[in-house]
Design a protein around this motif. Structure first.
Motif, PDB file in Angstrom:
ATOM      1  N   ARG A 107      44.283 -19.278 -19.399  1.00  0.00           N
ATOM      2  CA  ARG A 107      44.851 -20.572 -19.773  1.00  0.00           C
ATOM      3  C   ARG A 107      44.054 -21.180 -20.921  1.00  0.00           C
ATOM      4  O   ARG A 107      42.852 -20.919 -21.062  1.00  0.00           O
ATOM      5  N   GLU A 222      58.357 -19.671 -14.817  1.00  0.00           N
ATOM      6  CA  GLU A 222      57.005 -19.120 -14.729  1.00  0.00           C
ATOM      7  C   GLU A 222      56.938 -17.713 -15.315  1.00  0.00           C
ATOM      8  O   GLU A 222      56.030 -17.384 -16.090  1.00  0.00           O
ATOM      9  N   GLU A 226      54.989 -16.659 -18.932  1.00  0.00           N
ATOM     10  CA  GLU A 226      53.951 -15.632 -19.008  1.00  0.00           C
ATOM     11  C   GLU A 226      54.322 -14.567 -20.033  1.00  0.00           C
ATOM     12  O   GLU A 226      53.482 -14.131 -20.845  1.00  0.00           O
ATOM     13  N   ARG A 229      53.886 -15.904 -23.566  1.00  0.00           N
ATOM     14  CA  ARG A 229      52.479 -15.986 -23.942  1.00  0.00           C
ATOM     15  C   ARG A 229      51.975 -14.625 -24.444  1.00  0.00           C
ATOM     16  O   ARG A 229      51.259 -14.538 -25.445  1.00  0.00           O
ATOM     17  N   ARG A 230      52.358 -13.560 -23.740  1.00  0.00           N
ATOM     18  CA  ARG A 230      51.931 -12.221 -24.148  1.00  0.00           C
ATOM     19  C   ARG A 230      52.558 -11.837 -25.486  1.00  0.00           C
ATOM     20  O   ARG A 230      51.896 -11.253 -26.356  1.00  0.00           O
TER      21      ARG A 230
END
Length: 266
Positions: A107, A222, A226, A229-230
């Motif tokens: 985070r 969620e 994720e 973000r990757r």
């Protein structure tokens, strides 16, 4: 004549756009003018014959517009260039992707405003020196994307760059996301029955309770957050490794839609 399901499919895509137009006070005639321009620009971009000029007559034949309208639209000045990428977007992208600025759980770290890396000052310098760190800080706080603690430390409030109070940025986001998604879907449709050139998937279920809708929406958000973000970290690395002057553009989006009433599809 168009294939029977096509008008129905287009109507489903147009209804939400009609809602946005009316919500922002844009009357039908203005939308009709924009649609004429969209037809002419699509003809110029996708229906040229190699080695031959694209005449007003051919554009008129392709679009169904009168030649005088085609001539006027093709002679009109082009729209202003798309707004440049805002510096705070680059900063947020780095903040949620650079290992030095992430905690052990991946985070974004709470950062001191100044000092050696990792600090907000060093992060701002890494993404560009064209805007002063204090200006970036004030803008991120104003947009509700970052908060300042009592001790002066800075924390990301939302990694999703969707500032609700910035109308220009919000509409740029709206047009960019929908436009690129529509372009990918249109190219996939045009390529059929051959392989689709763009990845495009969706999960769709009916007959769900309100509780199930809320649970699925949270879970999907969620999982997609994720994944994005990757992808963001990979894209940041790819841009830094690209040759100077490279012009390729990439967008990967995610969304969740749910409705509790009848007529689930727009």
């Amino acid at each position: 004549m168009p294939h029977a399901p096509l008008p129905s499919a287009l109507l489903r895509a147009l209804r939400p756009l009609a809602r946005v137009a009316m919500d922002r006070g844009l009357a039908f005639q203005r939308i009709a003018d924009l649609l004429k321009r969209a037809f002419v620009e699509a003809a110029e971009a996708h229906f040229r014959i190699e080695g031959r000029p694209l005449t007003d007559s051919r554009v008129s034949l392709l679009t169904g517009l009168q030649r005088k309208d085609v001539k006027a639209l093709r002679g009109a000045p082009a729209d202003a260039a798309r707004p440049a990428d805002r510096p705070y977007r680059r900063l947020l992208a780095a903040w949620i992707a650079e290992p030095a600025y992430l905690d052990a759980e991946g985070r974004p770290k709470v950062l001191p405003p100044r000092g050696p890396a990792p600090s907000f000052e060093t992060l701002a310098a890494e993404v560009g020196r064209d805007v002063h760190p204090r200006t970036l800080k004030d803008e991120l706080i104003r947009l509700g994307l970052m908060r300042e603690g009592d001790d002066g430390d800075l924390q990301v409030v939302s990694a999703a760059d969707l500032p609700r109070d910035d109308e220009d940025a919000l509409l740029d986001w709206f047009g960019g996301n929908l436009g690129d998604h529509a372009a990918a879907a249109a190219e996939n449709l045009a390529a059929a029955p051959g392989p689709a050139p763009h990845f495009e998937r969706a999960v769709r279920y009916d007959g769900l309770s309100s509780e199930a809708l809320d649970d699925l929406a949270r879970f999907a958000a969620e999982v997609q957050d994720e994944a994005l973000r990757r992808i963001n970290a990979r894209a940041l690395e790819a841009r830094r490794g690209s040759a100077e002057g490279s012009t390729g553009r990439f967008r990967c989006g995610a969304f969740v839609f749910r409705t509790r009433g009848q007529g689930a599809d727009p």
